[in-house]
Motif scaffolding. Sequence first.
Motif, PDB file in Angstrom:
ATOM      1  N   PHE A   1       0.842  -1.194   0.000  1.00 26.52           N
ATOM      2  CA  PHE A   1       0.000   0.000   0.000  1.00 26.52           C
ATOM      3  C   PHE A   1       0.876   1.241   0.000  1.00 26.52           C
ATOM      4  N   LYS A   2       0.621   2.147  -0.941  1.00 27.63           N
ATOM      5  CA  LYS A   2       1.387   3.402  -1.043  1.00 27.63           C
ATOM      6  C   LYS A   2       2.893   3.136  -1.046  1.00 27.63           C
ATOM      7  N   THR A   3       3.314   2.232  -1.902  1.00 27.56           N
ATOM      8  CA  THR A   3       4.717   1.812  -1.890  1.00 27.56           C
ATOM      9  C   THR A   3       5.669   2.928  -2.305  1.00 27.56           C
ATOM     10  N   ASN A   4       5.269   3.781  -3.230  1.00 26.09           N
ATOM     11  CA  ASN A   4       6.162   4.865  -3.643  1.00 26.09           C
ATOM     12  C   ASN A   4       6.426   5.826  -2.504  1.00 26.09           C
ATOM     13  N   TYR A   5       5.379   6.203  -1.761  1.00 26.53           N
ATOM     14  CA  TYR A   5       5.553   7.096  -0.620  1.00 26.53           C
ATOM     15  C   TYR A   5       6.402   6.433   0.474  1.00 26.53           C
ATOM     16  N   ALA A   6       6.162   5.143   0.673  1.00 28.52           N
ATOM     17  CA  ALA A   6       6.946   4.408   1.672  1.00 28.52           C
ATOM     18  C   ALA A   6       8.418   4.382   1.272  1.00 28.52           C
TER      19      ALA A   6
END
Length: 90
Positions: free
Chosen positions: A78-83
């Motif tokens: 979930f939301k891997t780019n932000y992570a």
Amino acid sequence: MIELNKVVSVFTVRMILGLIFLMQGFGKVFTWGMENVINAPFFNGTFKDMLPAYLINITAYYTSYIELIGGFLLVIGFKTNYALYALASV
């Protein structure tokens, strides 16, 4: 076939990085406790002469919780780019 290999390799790398960061953050937050992390010789002992105490505390909390939350987000996908951006800041 090549596209499938790319998908599997990205998934594998995401899982490995996610688990590494998740377990690192979990160890700092829940196993050690934040007070022990802040007062540990490898953290406070290294930077106490160079940085003010409040900055050391903020950095310890920031890195620990970003590792925990970012690793969890990578594992669940979930939301891997932000992570990844947040983990890169660590």
